[in-house]
Design a protein around this motif. Structure first.
Motif, mmCIF file in Angstrom:
data_model
loop_
_atom_site.group_PDB
_atom_site.id
_atom_site.type_symbol
_atom_site.label_atom_id
_atom_site.label_comp_id
_atom_site.label_asym_id
_atom_site.label_seq_id
_atom_site.Cartn_x
_atom_site.Cartn_y
_atom_site.Cartn_z
ATOM 1 N N ARG A 62 62.771 15.904 18.865
ATOM 2 C CA ARG A 62 61.551 15.469 19.017
ATOM 3 C C ARG A 62 60.679 16.742 18.819
ATOM 4 O O ARG A 62 59.604 16.608 18.213
ATOM 5 C CB ARG A 62 61.314 15.020 20.544
ATOM 6 N N GLU A 63 60.969 17.715 19.239
ATOM 7 C CA GLU A 63 60.064 19.043 18.892
ATOM 8 C C GLU A 63 60.003 19.326 17.616
ATOM 9 O O GLU A 63 58.835 19.682 17.194
ATOM 10 C CB GLU A 63 60.780 20.186 19.784
ATOM 11 N N ASP A 64 61.006 19.093 16.886
ATOM 12 C CA ASP A 64 61.089 19.252 15.258
ATOM 13 C C ASP A 64 60.102 18.389 14.895
ATOM 14 O O ASP A 64 59.225 18.839 13.861
ATOM 15 C CB ASP A 64 62.324 19.157 14.825
ATOM 16 N N GLU A 65 60.046 17.146 15.089
ATOM 17 C CA GLU A 65 59.103 16.192 14.647
ATOM 18 C C GLU A 65 57.645 16.519 15.031
ATOM 19 O O GLU A 65 56.681 16.382 14.133
ATOM 20 C CB GLU A 65 59.542 14.792 15.388
ATOM 21 N N LEU A 66 57.423 16.964 16.257
ATOM 22 C CA LEU A 66 56.002 17.206 16.662
ATOM 23 C C LEU A 66 55.617 18.611 15.914
ATOM 24 O O LEU A 66 54.390 18.598 15.415
ATOM 25 C CB LEU A 66 55.976 17.660 17.925
ATOM 26 N N ARG A 67 56.419 19.297 15.808
ATOM 27 C CA ARG A 67 55.953 20.717 14.988
ATOM 28 C C ARG A 67 55.574 20.338 13.555
ATOM 29 O O ARG A 67 54.868 20.844 12.980
ATOM 30 C CB ARG A 67 57.079 21.714 15.017
ATOM 31 N N ALA A 68 56.566 19.554 12.980
ATOM 32 C CA ALA A 68 56.168 19.125 11.605
ATOM 33 C C ALA A 68 54.876 18.386 11.391
ATOM 34 O O ALA A 68 54.173 18.505 10.484
ATOM 35 C CB ALA A 68 57.375 18.084 10.902
ATOM 36 N N THR A 70 52.154 18.594 13.366
ATOM 37 C CA THR A 70 51.205 19.368 13.596
ATOM 38 C C THR A 70 51.009 20.603 12.859
ATOM 39 O O THR A 70 49.974 21.214 13.066
ATOM 40 C CB THR A 70 51.284 19.730 15.320
ATOM 41 N N GLY A 71 52.016 20.791 12.124
ATOM 42 C CA GLY A 71 51.969 22.181 11.288
ATOM 43 C C GLY A 71 51.987 23.429 11.996
ATOM 44 O O GLY A 71 51.730 24.483 11.409
ATOM 45 N N LEU A 72 52.531 23.247 13.172
ATOM 46 C CA LEU A 72 52.928 24.532 13.680
ATOM 47 C C LEU A 72 53.726 25.549 13.360
ATOM 48 O O LEU A 72 53.940 26.909 13.557
ATOM 49 C CB LEU A 72 53.340 24.300 15.308
ATOM 50 N N ASP A 73 54.712 24.999 12.262
ATOM 51 C CA ASP A 73 55.503 25.713 11.618
ATOM 52 C C ASP A 73 55.240 26.368 10.497
ATOM 53 O O ASP A 73 55.758 26.849 9.669
ATOM 54 C CB ASP A 73 56.845 25.168 11.689
#
Length: 92
Positions: A62-68, A70-73
């Protein structure tokens, strides 16, 4: 011959019944109960560990989904492309 067959059948059934009753009585002793309790606790600990691993895996996904989403990575822009704070006050 018929009596011998029934005698052998009775002895066999009697032996099986005695073995089953012995096993049941052994489970009711303090050592048997302690063994069952230890096995149950071991199974519970294993289930809790599996649950924790599943939760951690789901949280990471879920964290990977959210980062992708929101563009945090995304890579950071270079420092030269950003306007400097207070630069316009120094120019005047």
């Amino acid at each position: 011959m018929r009596r011998l067959f029934w005698l052998a059948m009775g002895i066999t059934i009697g032996a099986l019944v005695v073995r089953r009753l012995s096993r049941a009585a052994e489970k009711l002793t303090p050592q048997g109960i302690a063994g069952q309790l230890a096995d149950g606790l071991r199974d519970l600990a294993e289930a809790i560990g599996d649950f924790g691993a599943d939760v951690r895996a789901a949280a990471a996904a879920r964290e990977d989904e959210l980062r992708a989403g929101t563009g945090l990575d995304a890579p950071l822009p270079e420092q030269t492309a950003l306007p400097r704070r207070g630069a316009h006050a120094a120019d005047s």
